[in-house]
Motif scaffolding. Sequence first.
Motif, PDB file in Angstrom:
ATOM      1  N   THR A   1       0.829  -1.204   0.000  1.00 25.45           N
ATOM      2  CA  THR A   1       0.000   0.000   0.000  1.00 25.45           C
ATOM      3  C   THR A   1       0.863   1.254   0.000  1.00 25.45           C
ATOM      4  OG1 THR A   1      -1.764  -1.152   1.206  1.00 25.45           O
ATOM      5  CG2 THR A   1      -1.798   1.262   1.234  1.00 25.45           C
ATOM      6  N   VAL A   2       1.903   1.251   0.818  1.00 27.54           N
ATOM      7  CA  VAL A   2       2.803   2.414   0.896  1.00 27.54           C
ATOM      8  C   VAL A   2       3.497   2.643  -0.445  1.00 27.54           C
ATOM      9  CG1 VAL A   2       4.932   3.278   1.950  1.00 27.54           C
ATOM     10  CG2 VAL A   2       3.168   2.221   3.383  1.00 27.54           C
ATOM     11  N   ILE A   3       4.054   1.574  -1.007  1.00 28.30           N
ATOM     12  CA  ILE A   3       4.774   1.701  -2.274  1.00 28.30           C
ATOM     13  C   ILE A   3       3.828   2.137  -3.392  1.00 28.30           C
ATOM     14  CG2 ILE A   3       6.040   0.433  -4.051  1.00 28.30           C
ATOM     15  CD1 ILE A   3       7.184  -1.317  -1.794  1.00 28.30           C
ATOM     16  N   ALA A   4       2.639   1.533  -3.442  1.00 23.93           N
ATOM     17  CA  ALA A   4       1.692   1.839  -4.509  1.00 23.93           C
ATOM     18  C   ALA A   4       1.179   3.271  -4.414  1.00 23.93           C
ATOM     19  CB  ALA A   4       0.525   0.861  -4.465  1.00 23.93           C
ATOM     20  N   SER A   5       0.857   3.728  -3.210  1.00 24.65           N
ATOM     21  CA  SER A   5       0.279   5.067  -3.071  1.00 24.65           C
ATOM     22  C   SER A   5       1.306   6.151  -3.377  1.00 24.65           C
ATOM     23  CB  SER A   5      -0.298   5.256  -1.668  1.00 24.65           C
ATOM     24  OG  SER A   5       0.708   5.107  -0.682  1.00 24.65           O
ATOM     25  N   PHE A   6       2.506   6.009  -2.856  1.00 25.05           N
ATOM     26  CA  PHE A   6       3.532   7.017  -3.137  1.00 25.05           C
ATOM     27  C   PHE A   6       4.015   6.915  -4.582  1.00 25.05           C
ATOM     28  CE2 PHE A   6       3.773   7.372   1.467  1.00 25.05           C
ATOM     29  CZ  PHE A   6       4.004   8.733   1.637  1.00 25.05           C
ATOM     30  N   GLY A   7       4.099   5.677  -5.086  1.00 30.00           N
ATOM     31  CA  GLY A   7       4.514   5.499  -6.472  1.00 30.00           C
ATOM     32  C   GLY A   7       3.509   6.089  -7.437  1.00 30.00           C
ATOM     33  N   ALA A   8       2.226   5.854  -7.179  1.00 29.48           N
ATOM     34  CA  ALA A   8       1.188   6.393  -8.052  1.00 29.48           C
ATOM     35  C   ALA A   8       1.161   7.917  -7.980  1.00 29.48           C
ATOM     36  CB  ALA A   8      -0.171   5.819  -7.658  1.00 29.48           C
ATOM     37  N   LYS A   9       1.402   8.461  -6.797  1.00 26.98           N
ATOM     38  CA  LYS A   9       1.454   9.913  -6.655  1.00 26.98           C
ATOM     39  C   LYS A   9       2.575  10.485  -7.521  1.00 26.98           C
ATOM     40  CE  LYS A   9       0.908  14.008  -4.648  1.00 26.98           C
ATOM     41  NZ  LYS A   9      -0.296  14.851  -4.810  1.00 26.98           N
ATOM     42  N   ALA A  10       3.740   9.844  -7.494  1.00 24.13           N
ATOM     43  CA  ALA A  10       4.883  10.324  -8.268  1.00 24.13           C
ATOM     44  C   ALA A  10       4.648  10.209  -9.765  1.00 24.13           C
ATOM     45  CB  ALA A  10       6.136   9.552  -7.875  1.00 24.13           C
ATOM     46  N   VAL A  11       3.924   9.171 -10.180  1.00 19.85           N
ATOM     47  CA  VAL A  11       3.712   8.930 -11.616  1.00 19.85           C
ATOM     48  C   VAL A  11       2.561   9.759 -12.163  1.00 19.85           C
ATOM     49  CG1 VAL A  11       3.044   7.205 -13.325  1.00 19.85           C
ATOM     50  CG2 VAL A  11       4.703   6.626 -11.538  1.00 19.85           C
ATOM     51  N   PHE A  12       1.434   9.781 -11.445  1.00 19.42           N
ATOM     52  CA  PHE A  12       0.215  10.377 -11.993  1.00 19.42           C
ATOM     53  C   PHE A  12      -0.077  11.791 -11.491  1.00 19.42           C
ATOM     54  CE2 PHE A  12      -0.571   5.715 -11.980  1.00 19.42           C
ATOM     55  CZ  PHE A  12      -0.659   5.544 -13.353  1.00 19.42           C
ATOM     56  N   ASP A  13       0.609  12.224 -10.458  1.00 17.47           N
ATOM     57  CA  ASP A  13       0.340  13.567  -9.929  1.00 17.47           C
ATOM     58  C   ASP A  13       1.643  14.220  -9.503  1.00 17.47           C
ATOM     59  OD1 ASP A  13      -1.197  15.757  -9.140  1.00 17.47           O
ATOM     60  OD2 ASP A  13      -1.443  14.989  -7.097  1.00 17.47           O
ATOM     61  N   ALA A  14       2.642  14.146 -10.356  1.00 13.46           N
ATOM     62  CA  ALA A  14       3.962  14.684 -10.025  1.00 13.46           C
ATOM     63  C   ALA A  14       3.912  16.186  -9.781  1.00 13.46           C
ATOM     64  CB  ALA A  14       4.953  14.373 -11.150  1.00 13.46           C
ATOM     65  N   ASP A  15       2.992  16.876 -10.439  1.00 16.27           N
ATOM     66  CA  ASP A  15       2.889  18.326 -10.253  1.00 16.27           C
ATOM     67  C   ASP A  15       2.449  18.688  -8.835  1.00 16.27           C
ATOM     68  OD1 ASP A  15       3.628  18.702 -12.862  1.00 16.27           O
ATOM     69  OD2 ASP A  15       1.571  18.917 -13.617  1.00 16.27           O
ATOM     70  N   GLY A  16       1.805  17.744  -8.170  1.00 14.39           N
ATOM     71  CA  GLY A  16       1.339  18.008  -6.812  1.00 14.39           C
ATOM     72  C   GLY A  16       2.373  17.720  -5.742  1.00 14.39           C
ATOM     73  N   LEU A  17       3.539  17.243  -6.136  1.00 19.14           N
ATOM     74  CA  LEU A  17       4.590  16.943  -5.165  1.00 19.14           C
ATOM     75  C   LEU A  17       5.260  18.227  -4.690  1.00 19.14           C
ATOM     76  CD1 LEU A  17       6.307  13.888  -6.899  1.00 19.14           C
ATOM     77  CD2 LEU A  17       4.890  13.830  -4.840  1.00 19.14           C
ATOM     78  N   PRO A  18       5.709  18.252  -3.425  1.00 17.42           N
ATOM     79  CA  PRO A  18       6.461  19.415  -2.955  1.00 17.42           C
ATOM     80  C   PRO A  18       7.846  19.420  -3.597  1.00 17.42           C
ATOM     81  CG  PRO A  18       6.526  17.679  -1.315  1.00 17.42           C
ATOM     82  CD  PRO A  18       5.573  17.216  -2.400  1.00 17.42           C
ATOM     83  N   PRO A  19       8.547  20.537  -3.532  1.00 12.36           N
ATOM     84  CA  PRO A  19       9.928  20.558  -4.030  1.00 12.36           C
ATOM     85  C   PRO A  19      10.769  19.519  -3.282  1.00 12.36           C
ATOM     86  CG  PRO A  19       9.126  22.780  -3.579  1.00 12.36           C
ATOM     87  CD  PRO A  19       8.099  21.835  -3.028  1.00 12.36           C
ATOM     88  N   LEU A  20      11.346  18.579  -4.014  1.00 14.98           N
ATOM     89  CA  LEU A  20      12.070  17.482  -3.379  1.00 14.98           C
ATOM     90  C   LEU A  20      13.525  17.864  -3.134  1.00 14.98           C
ATOM     91  CD1 LEU A  20      10.655  14.423  -5.358  1.00 14.98           C
ATOM     92  CD2 LEU A  20       9.918  15.334  -3.146  1.00 14.98           C
TER      93      LEU A  20
END
Length: 230
Positions: free
Chosen positions: A22-41
Motif C-alpha cells: 500500500t505504501v509503495i503503490a500510493s507514493f509510487g502512483a502519486k509520483a507517476v500520476f500527480d507529479a505536479d502536486g509533489l512538494p519541491p524534493l
Amino acid sequence: MSQESERGERFFLYFPWLILVTVIASFGAKAVFDADGLPPLTPLHHFHAVAMLAWFFLFALQPTLIHSGRVSLHRRLGQFSPLIVLAFIGFAIPISLLNWGRMGDPLIITANGVNLTLFLGLYISAIVYRRRADTHKRLMTYATLTLMGPAFGRIPEIFDQSPVLAVPFVFGYMLAPLVRDLIVRRSIHPATGIGFAILFAAIPVILGLSGMEGWASFLTSVLGPPAGGV
C-alpha cells in the motif's frame, strides 16, 4: 498447529506485506500520476523515504522470518530496528518543519507530531513485550499503522478528490486486526483493543487541535510564521 491457529497466523504473515505494498503503490502512483502536486524534493526527502521504506520492509519481513523458522535472524534484525526508527524520525522532524514553512497547515504538523508520539509509545511497548508474541505482533502492527497517514492521504490526491476519500482506508486497516481477533479468537486481544482505541482516539485529538485558532497561533510562536502565513 490447529486450523484456526494457522488461519490466524496467516493474517499476521500477510497483513504487513499488504501495508508495505500500500505504501509503495500510493507514493509510487502519486509520483507517476500527480507529479505536479509533489512538494519541491530535496535530498532530505529522499533520505526520509529510504528510512521509512526500510521500516515498512523490516516490519513485513519479520513475521515471514518467524514463519520460515529463522528466529535468530528475526531477533538480530529486531536489535537493529531502533537505528531505523531513529533515522526516519530524525528525517521526519525537519521534513515536517519544511512542510510547515511551505504550507503552514496545522493539520499536517499536528498529525505528524501526534502519530510519531503514538508510534514511539507502541513501538517501545512492543519491545517490552517481545517475549509475548501475541502481544508483540499486535503492538508492532498498530505502531506501524500510525505511520500510514501520508500513504492513505496520497490516494485522494491522485484522483483529485476530497481527503475524506482516505477515511475508509484508514478505518479499514485499523479495524482489520480487530476483526481478525473476533473471527479467529472470538474475542479481542487486549493489545488489539488498546492499539485500536489509541489510534481511534487520536483522530478527534488531531482534528480538534488543528481546528483551534489558539493552536495555530501556538505553532506559529514556536515554529515561526510560514512563508504564506497561517
